[in-house]
Design an enzyme around this catalytic site. Sequence first.
Site, short mmCIF file in Angstrom:
data_model
loop_
_atom_site.label_atom_id
_atom_site.label_comp_id
_atom_site.label_asym_id
_atom_site.label_seq_id
_atom_site.Cartn_x
_atom_site.Cartn_y
_atom_site.Cartn_z
N ARG A 51 7.79 2.43 7.38
CA ARG A 51 9.12 2.77 7.88
C ARG A 51 9.81 3.70 6.88
NH1 ARG A 51 10.85 -3.47 9.33
NH2 ARG A 51 9.38 -3.78 11.06
N ASP A 53 12.46 6.10 5.15
CA ASP A 53 13.92 6.01 5.09
C ASP A 53 14.56 7.25 5.70
OD1 ASP A 53 13.54 3.68 3.63
OD2 ASP A 53 13.70 4.72 1.70
N ARG A 198 10.69 6.33 -4.60
CA ARG A 198 11.87 7.04 -5.09
C ARG A 198 12.36 6.46 -6.42
NH1 ARG A 198 15.59 6.82 0.11
NH2 ARG A 198 17.14 7.68 -1.33
#
Length: 245
Positions: A51, A53, A198
């Site tokens: 999934r 972002d 990230r």
Amino acid sequence: MENYKLVIQYDGGRYDGWQRQGNTGNTIQGRLERVLGEMAGHTVEIHAAGRTDAGVHARAQVASFRLDTTLPPAGIRDYCNQYLPGDIAVLSCETADPRFHARLNAKAKRYAYRLWVGETPNVFERRYVTPWPGPLDLAAMRRAAAFLTGTHDFRAFCSNKRYKKSTVRTVYEIGVRQDGDEVRLDFYGNGFLYNMVRILTGTLVEAGMGRRAPEDMPGILDSLDRQRAGMTMPPQGLILEEVQY
């Protein structure tokens, strides 16, 4: 109903992420399900390998779904590409084993994070790179990355404080290289937590800036504390490159 496997490419810049949400229809999953449902005449639920972002891109996202249609796989692909917006494309469609599930059967993923360290903006790639002021010490970033490869509990690199499942993951490789004014970080692992790539990137960037020592990485891992790790980098520099099965 037949089970299908899609490989999808998208520019996530204007979407609220992959996952369908009740408060917005502006998601990759929502757009695909709407087009497939209109084609088939029934509700379609599609499952992705990961999934992504809001603002994150994918070069080869994989998804699976069940569908009742007389169209061949190439016809499904072509129908989707006719009615999807121009920043989402179905690269391939094929029938899959009835038990195939894009997320549950995924063995490994590759992500890339792109930083632009040039003195002048990158006009044509600006939506796919994160501008970063000043040079980075790539040698320090590589030393720090070496501490982060292998099997570890990556809870300190996860933004979801309420995550109840195991946060142990194996990162096979982290590559750090520079090509002209672009610094690229490549991540290859068996799975990644929410915002993990990230945060890993932000931590390595801080090592490259001299704000933390490469030798700090084991302590961050052992702490299991999100506050000990680095910043969460902006989404636009991140792209899902590959899912392996």
